[in-house]
Design an enzyme around this catalytic site. Sequence first.
Site, mmCIF file in Angstrom:
data_model
loop_
_atom_site.group_PDB
_atom_site.id
_atom_site.type_symbol
_atom_site.label_atom_id
_atom_site.label_comp_id
_atom_site.label_asym_id
_atom_site.label_seq_id
_atom_site.Cartn_x
_atom_site.Cartn_y
_atom_site.Cartn_z
ATOM 1 N N ASP A 49 47.084 37.001 36.315
ATOM 2 C CA ASP A 49 46.656 38.387 36.544
ATOM 3 C C ASP A 49 46.677 38.727 38.038
ATOM 4 O O ASP A 49 46.458 39.879 38.422
ATOM 5 C CB ASP A 49 45.292 38.685 35.905
ATOM 6 N N SER A 50 46.994 37.740 38.886
ATOM 7 C CA SER A 50 47.258 38.035 40.302
ATOM 8 C C SER A 50 48.397 39.035 40.432
ATOM 9 O O SER A 50 48.586 39.634 41.487
ATOM 10 C CB SER A 50 47.602 36.741 41.057
ATOM 11 N N ASP A 88 47.700 34.933 31.479
ATOM 12 C CA ASP A 88 46.281 35.141 31.787
ATOM 13 C C ASP A 88 45.655 36.190 30.877
ATOM 14 O O ASP A 88 46.255 37.246 30.632
ATOM 15 C CB ASP A 88 46.140 35.664 33.229
ATOM 16 N N GLU A 120 39.147 32.574 32.613
ATOM 17 C CA GLU A 120 38.256 32.115 33.682
ATOM 18 C C GLU A 120 36.859 31.834 33.150
ATOM 19 O O GLU A 120 36.374 32.551 32.263
ATOM 20 C CB GLU A 120 38.182 33.179 34.799
ATOM 21 N N GLU A 187 40.439 26.208 41.326
ATOM 22 C CA GLU A 187 40.863 27.079 42.433
ATOM 23 C C GLU A 187 39.801 27.101 43.533
ATOM 24 O O GLU A 187 38.592 27.159 43.258
ATOM 25 C CB GLU A 187 41.112 28.511 41.930
HETATM 26 O O1 KIV Z 1 46.257 34.842 38.471
HETATM 27 C C1 KIV Z 1 46.739 33.835 38.991
HETATM 28 O O2 KIV Z 1 47.817 33.855 39.597
HETATM 29 C C2 KIV Z 1 45.995 32.586 38.876
HETATM 30 C C3 KIV Z 1 46.452 31.441 39.709
HETATM 31 C C4 KIV Z 1 46.172 31.695 41.127
HETATM 32 C C5 KIV Z 1 45.897 30.147 39.245
HETATM 33 O O3 KIV Z 1 45.051 32.524 38.170
#
Ligand code: KIV
Length: 275
Positions: A49-50, A88, A120, A187
């Site tokens: 979700d980044s 995610d 998460e 993380e």
């Molecule tokens: O959303 C993401 O890219 C992540 C990674 C940084 C592990 O959760």
Amino acid sequence: MSISVAATRKTIPQIRARKGGEPIACLTCYHAHTARLLDPLLDLMLVGDSLGMVMHGMENTLGVSLDLMILHGKAVMRGSREAVVVVDMPFGSYEESPAIAFRNAARVMQETGCTAVKLEGGTRMAETIRYLGERGIPVMSHIGLTPQSVQVMGGFRTQGRTREEWPALKADAKAVADAGAFAVVLEGMAEPLAAEITAEIAIPTIGIGASPRCDGQILVMEDMLGLNPAPPKFVKAFANLGPQISEAVRAYVDDVKGRRFPTEAHTYAMKKAAE
Ligand code: KIV
């Protein structure tokens, strides 16, 4: 049951079995073109979700919707044949109850065709991880610095800096492993703590800003390629594509303008060359 497609994709049990063995190489991936490039090289691609921040310019990941994750999950799956693809679960799509998490995770699995989902949270999400796993949805867990809790944490801060924080973080790791997560992302975690967790739990740990002693590593692809002008401090750059892109675009613009709107100098140079 007939099987018409050669099964070439890596599997969750194969990733799980890499605990303590060959390190697991992972990157984030958000679209089909890069998926094609990364897929044969990596063990696992994460549609993180980044992407809200990297692709859509959001300030944090809280505004990412389930539909957006599914859109990018589909794109990555179109470019991928071999790597495990994890999508995610975005903020608000799984925390309320195991049943709601199942409904949304099942949508992600059905609509994208991905291999697994990530969510998460440690101890507080253990019941949900077990619920999903028992119903056919493999879960990768994510503990330590959990960006969806950025407002509670008051920023993106390394977790486990003081020894007093360790027991709770260790309990999180144990809880998600016991609940059946096939791997856990650590993380932004103090290095010695991440190393101890890796030694103490039975599932692979995947580090990001944690410890090289984790069972695998993940980075945001744009960070390690030099496309982010302000990457996190722990990121090792393996290329510097940002300036290369600017240079290429500058050359392209010069080329276009030179061709269509010759400047005086350009016209003079061309005349000279023709003499
Ligand atoms: O959303 C993401 O890219 C992540 C990674 C940084 C592990 O959760």
